[in-house]
Motif scaffolding. Structure first.
Motif, PDB file in Angstrom:
ATOM      1  N   LEU A 205       0.842  -1.206   0.000  1.00 26.15           N
ATOM      2  CA  LEU A 205       0.000   0.000   0.000  1.00 26.15           C
ATOM      3  C   LEU A 205       0.875   1.253   0.000  1.00 26.15           C
ATOM      4  N   MET A 715      -5.331   0.642  -9.374  1.00 26.99           N
ATOM      5  CA  MET A 715      -5.919  -0.273  -8.397  1.00 26.99           C
ATOM      6  C   MET A 715      -7.369  -0.618  -8.754  1.00 26.99           C
ATOM      7  N   MET A 722     -10.653  -7.669  -1.241  1.00 24.81           N
ATOM      8  CA  MET A 722     -11.243  -6.660  -0.364  1.00 24.81           C
ATOM      9  C   MET A 722     -11.974  -7.370   0.764  1.00 24.81           C
TER      10      MET A 722
ATOM     11  N   VAL B  47      -9.209   4.791  -4.914  1.00 28.34           N
ATOM     12  CA  VAL B  47      -9.573   3.382  -4.815  1.00 28.34           C
ATOM     13  C   VAL B  47      -9.164   2.769  -3.482  1.00 28.34           C
ATOM     14  N   CYS B  48      -7.959   3.061  -3.009  1.00 25.18           N
ATOM     15  CA  CYS B  48      -7.407   2.269  -1.906  1.00 25.18           C
ATOM     16  C   CYS B  48      -7.866   2.728  -0.534  1.00 25.18           C
ATOM     17  N   ALA B  50      -6.519   4.772   1.608  1.00 29.61           N
ATOM     18  CA  ALA B  50      -5.509   5.095   2.626  1.00 29.61           C
ATOM     19  C   ALA B  50      -5.591   6.559   3.059  1.00 29.61           C
ATOM     20  N   CYS B 105      -2.430   1.510   5.825  1.00 27.24           N
ATOM     21  CA  CYS B 105      -3.866   1.687   5.559  1.00 27.24           C
ATOM     22  C   CYS B 105      -4.596   2.208   6.779  1.00 27.24           C
ATOM     23  N   ILE B 132     -16.064  -1.497   5.008  1.00 26.81           N
ATOM     24  CA  ILE B 132     -14.623  -1.199   4.873  1.00 26.81           C
ATOM     25  C   ILE B 132     -14.064  -1.700   3.543  1.00 26.81           C
ATOM     26  N   SER B 133     -14.916  -2.089   2.632  1.00 28.34           N
ATOM     27  CA  SER B 133     -14.423  -2.569   1.341  1.00 28.34           C
ATOM     28  C   SER B 133     -13.948  -1.444   0.428  1.00 28.34           C
ATOM     29  N   GLY B 134     -13.980  -0.216   0.923  1.00 28.73           N
ATOM     30  CA  GLY B 134     -13.310   0.863   0.208  1.00 28.73           C
ATOM     31  C   GLY B 134     -11.925   1.129   0.758  1.00 28.73           C
ATOM     32  N   ASN B 135     -11.470   0.273   1.650  1.00 30.29           N
ATOM     33  CA  ASN B 135     -10.151   0.458   2.257  1.00 30.29           C
ATOM     34  C   ASN B 135      -9.317  -0.799   2.054  1.00 30.29           C
ATOM     35  N   TYR B 136      -8.309  -0.694   1.212  1.00 36.07           N
ATOM     36  CA  TYR B 136      -7.418  -1.833   1.003  1.00 36.07           C
ATOM     37  C   TYR B 136      -6.546  -2.043   2.233  1.00 36.07           C
TER      38      TYR B 136
END
Lengths: 792, 159
Positions: A205, A715, A722, B47-48, B50, B105, B132-136
């Motif tokens: 990340l 990404m 996920m 996307v990730c 963070a 993250c 939380i599926s928007g947070n890798y």
């Protein structure tokens, strides 16, 4: 030294306890120190123009306009950088026959993969550097690219390195017994399948990056490094920039994920060091996400054709396999890109008592990003091939895969012994592991559920894997071949004047909990509460010399060094205490920060009293007493090339035959990593590893066009697991301590990633089997599942 | 070339006034101009997760928000959540469950989790996973994160 029992039975031991990590507090308050958080005085920023083609000759590069752009301090072409460094070659002498060409940080005459850096721009801000990159005109002659490893060796293929005469980098053949005769024997069923493992990458990340600073007054280069092996990097910078090793300092503070990605030599990072020296000021380079996908090492990319032979009674008579793997245009420096193929040959079938084994591996050059060591090097391929074939053979002869494994797994009382490929094995527990796995997953109940579900048109699958993991490598892994990579690690323990324990170690922290387990070991073995321990890692100037954290070696090797150092310091402190208290050291112990009477536990003096006496009032000591309140010890694995662990895992999946989607319902892992230092941290390593393995099995793939263009560099396009689609993961342990150390710890970081893909592959094929379909390609995407179903 | 603009905003309770290039996104402004490096940049295209932080009471992507869009607004970062005590329960639960490894993250994960908890999200594991599926997270495999969030919700319910 005192035996193990004394160490592990001590009243204040922390070994085996789920201690929370002290580092968590800092990270949870946003007070981590990652490379991009650094902002040094006069720091400037680098950006790169990269090759848009997979293979191209550089005719000319015009940087005139970029040099004049706002904020720009310097623009360097490949030739400019090459004048400041010596080239590097990713070969090692023990990988006989491996060849690769000299490589420079930036392409000089020919670019050999899309994303290879061509020009470096340094400006006052990253945005200004990127603006100037847009003004650079690179005149490139596109050359025919070699992308498909399956045609790279054909005589009419273009060559990536003309001087080699072919695109072959390395090959190896392992042969034990006589596979052909075994397979031809009456009653033997032979199953053959071709497996394809796509390229994927680590997707840390925190992207790769560095801040390099150069102080000409002391000829001092300091690299702030997001990586795993500071001492290795120190040698590489020293060697190729022509600086004395002692004038290169590599500091690794917080690292936002690594997984093997950040342990290699990247041209853009070396160029940042070169630029810092030329500009005599700090230079920061942080890869953006597109650069990460294009230029972080990729992993896997194997095509394996393999056969297994099994008797009607379920005895596996042999495995025969051929692995072809593409590694990009160079073998990565300094670890080489042949190690993964080598491990596939070493590890395939290693849990099983095989008599006959033949494995050929070929490693070929291609015009894609370099492929190299990423978490669980070679393991996902080796385990999926052996256990995929095993379950397919079970279907062919009508035998349950658990029964088939139990019949062929090495017996737990049969060690030490060797695998068919010649790996030395000891202290493993395959039979216990598969038994425990089937208990915790309630295997029989799942099979009943599966039969019921099929009647309703619901296709669930159960897939297993029995596996080994390479951990705690000895000097036989890299050092023997000439790599500047330490196989031993050092640890120092020092008592300060306040009675606290300061420890330093050459292993490094990337989130695994390295610092936490060092504190646990040191606190318990020496005898202070864990909150009185402070840990230093990741600085070549301040820690003992050693390898760092990779190949699941931190706990087993660095942990043992820490144990030995803490124990040595304890002996030294008790020596002083004996003098001060006019008794023998043997009559004393250290517990909870105090010197106590060993028999009764009664406090005799605090460690602070002892330390202050030594440090401040040495006059109270006899003149022939020369106390040392610091101890350093080093440790390496001897007698074994690696310390293997074993495990057994299972996946329960449901395949939607209309859409091709695979839902992982649950996952179980039984792991034997020897002595568990911190069960919470080990469980989390296993879970995180399993999820990365599921990613490789179901989602993750670096997709290239036939011309070598990487198609998914965001990404949003490259899919990683996920939270919503991941299952809960049940983890259980068997503890068979390694006899190679007092601590007895083996590694645990890679098992999940190594084993999960095989379990998922088997589960999907188990679900598809009533439909006559099967799939042998990873990732097992919905499209591939549907294609398999339509062909089934 | 780029234009500049003056913005004034409240960050973690402190009023900040600065001149920024209008193309600067909020997370870069906070990290490099204000010195609050707790918010992280993972992908720069939303996307990730963070860089998730709080703007005017809502969780937003710091990389998809321009600094000029925060003019006149109120921003809370991971540092502010810690200083004010709002993240106390979550931080304790994340520590106890080891719901972080590399920690990169984590600031975004905390911001997302807090927005879920504070608006009364349930302790249903799949609901938490969906949120939380928007947070890798590339390290944990998510289970411990779900455990930690679930713990906080249950503790808040007096369970």
């Amino acid at each position: 030294m005192t035996g193990p029992a004394t160490i592990f039975d001590r009243p204040n031991t922390y070994i085996g306890k789920p201690e929370p990590r002290a580092d968590a507090a800092r990270l949870l308050q946003g007070r981590g120190r990652y490379v991009d958080d650094l902002n040094l005085p006069r720091m400037v920023h680098a950006a790169f123009v990269r090759s848009p083609h997979a293979h191209a000759r550089i005719r000319a590069i015009d940087v005139t306009e970029a040099r004049a752009a706002p904020g720009v301090l310097a623009v360097y072409t490949g030739a400019d950088i090459a004048a400041e460094v010596t080239p590097y070659v990713g070969t090692l002498t023990h990988m006989a026959g491996l060849r690769s060409a000299p490589q420079y940080p930036l392409a000089v005459d020919v670019a050999r993969w899309q994303g290879e850096p061509l020009v470096m721009v340094v400006a006052r801000s990253r945005a200004q550097a990127e603006d100037a990159c847009d003004l650079i005109d690179a005149d490139l002659e596109e050359l025919e690219a070699v992308c498909d490893q399956e045609t790279a060796l054909s005589p009419d293929s273009p060559l990536i390195h003309e001087e080699f005469g072919s695109n072959l980098a390395w090959e190896r053949l392992v042969e034990a017994g006589d596979v052909d005769t075994a397979f031809a024997a009456p009653g033997v069923t032979v199953v053959e399948r071709t497996f394809r493992f796509g390229r994927h990458t680590g997707v840390t990340l925190e992207s790769r990056g560095t801040v390099c600073d150069y102080d000409p007054s002391e000829n001092q280069l300091t690299m702030y490094y997001s990586g795993q092996a500071p001492h290795m990097m120190q040698v590489i910078l020293s060697k190729h920039l022509g600086l004395p090793e002692e004038d290169v300092r590599v500091i690794s503070n917080d690292v936002g994920g690594s997984f093997g990605i950040k342990i290699h030599t990247y041209g853009d990072e070396i160029a940042a060091a070169v630029a810092a020296r030329m500009l005599r000021r700090p230079v920061k380079f942080i890869a953006d996400r597109m650069e990460s996908f294009m230029t972080d090492i990729h992993a896997r990319d194997h095509v394996v054709t393999a056969r297994i032979g099994v008797t009607a009674e379920g005895n596996i008579v042999g495995i025969d396999m051929d692995d072809l793997t593409g590694i990009g245009p160079f073998s990565m420096y300094p670890r080489t890109s042949a190690i993964e193929c080598n491990q596939v040959l070493n590890l395939t079938g290693a849990p099983y008592a095989l008599q006959n084994y033949r494995a050929r591996g070929r490693v070929v050059f291609q015009n894609k990003m370099l492929m190299c060591q990423y978490r669980a090097v070679g393991h996902p391929i080796a385990m999926a091939v052996a256990d995929g074939l095993l379950e397919e053979a079970g279907r062919a002869i009508g035998m349950d895969p658990v029964a088939l494994r139990k019949k062929n797994l090495m017996a737990d009382d049969s060690y030490p012994r060797q695998s068919a490929s010649g790996m030395k094995l000891d202290d493993l527990s395959h039979q216990k592991a598969i038994t425990k796995l089937t208990e915790i997953m309630d295997y029989d109940a799942l099979r009943t559920d599966q039969a019921e579900a099929r009647k309703r048109g619901v296709y669930r699958g159960i897939g297993l894997v029995s596996m080994v993991e390479v951990t705690n490598p000895s000097p036989m892994f890299y050092g023997i071949g000439g790599a500047p990579i330490a196989s031993q690690d050092g640890a120092t323990a020092r008592l300060d004047a306040g009675g606290a324990l300061h420890v330093a170690s050459s292993i490094t922290e990337q989130g695994q909990g390295t610092n936490a387990i060092l504190a646990q070991i040191a606190a318990g073995v020496f005898g202070v509460p864990i909150d009185r321990v402070r840990v230093t890692t990741g600085d070549t100037r301040n820690v003992p010399y050693g390898g760092g954290t990779w190949a699941s070696r931190g706990a087993g090797i660095g942990g043992e060094a820490m144990l030995q150092a803490a124990h040595a310091l304890r002996d030294q402190v008790l020596e002083v205490a004996g003098t001060l208290l006019q008794t023998t050291p043997e009559a004393l112990d250290i517990r909870d920060g105090n010197v106590v009477d060993a028999g009764t536990g009664a406090e005799r003096m605090t460690l602070a009293d002892l330390a202050r006496t030594v440090y401040y009032r040495g006059n109270e000591l006899p003149s022939d007493t020369k106390p040392e309140l610091i101890a350093t010890r080093h440790y390496r694995v001897t007698d074994f090339p690696f310390v293997f662990t074993n495990g057994a895992m299972a996946a329960h999946v449901e395949v939607d035959i209309e859409t091709g989607f695979v839902k992982v319902l649950h996952f179980w892992a039984v792991e034997d990593c020897g002595r568990v230092i911190n069960p919470m941290l080990v469980d989390e390593q296993v879970r995180g590893g399993v999820v990365q393995g599921i990613g490789g099995a179901l989602y993750e793939e670096c997709l290239y066009s036939p011309e070598g263009q990487l198609l998914n560099t965001t990404m949003a396009d490259y899919i990683v697991p996920m939270a919503a689609e991941m299952p809960d993961i049940t983890v259980a342990h068997i503890e068979t301590p390694s006899k190679t150390s007092v601590l007895g710890a083996k590694g645990a970081g890679e098992a999940g990633t190594g084993g999960a893909p095989a379990a998922i592959l088997n589960a999907v094929n188990d679900a598809l089997s009533p439909l006559g379909a099967s799939l042998w390609q990873m990732p097992m995407t919905p499209q591939r599942v549907l294609t398999a179903l339509s062909e089934g | 070339m780029t234009r500049d603009a003056r913005i004034t905003l409240t960050v973690n309770g402190e009023e900040i006034s600065a001149v920024v290039a209008v193309r600067t996104n909020l997370v870069d402004f906070l990290r490099h101009d204000v010195g609050l490096t707790g918010s992280h940049v993972g992908c720069e295209h939303g996307v990730c997760g963070a860089c998730t932080l709080e703007l005017n009471g809502k969780a937003v992507r710091g990389c998809l928000t321009l600094a000029v869009q925060a003019d006149g607004g109120t921003v809370t970062t991971v540092e502010g959540l810690a200083d004010s005590g709002r993240s106390d329960a979550l931080r304790a639960a994340f520590t106890r469950r080891n719901a972080l490894q590399c920690g990169f993250c984590t600031p975004g994960m905390l911001a997302s989790a807090l927005s879920y908890i504070e608006r009364g999200g349930s302790d249903d594991r799949q609901a938490i996973r969906d949120h939380i599926s928007g947070n890798y997270c590339r390290c944990t495999g998510y289970q411990s994160v779900v455990d930690a969030i679930s713990d906080v919700i249950r503790e808040g319910d007096g369970a």
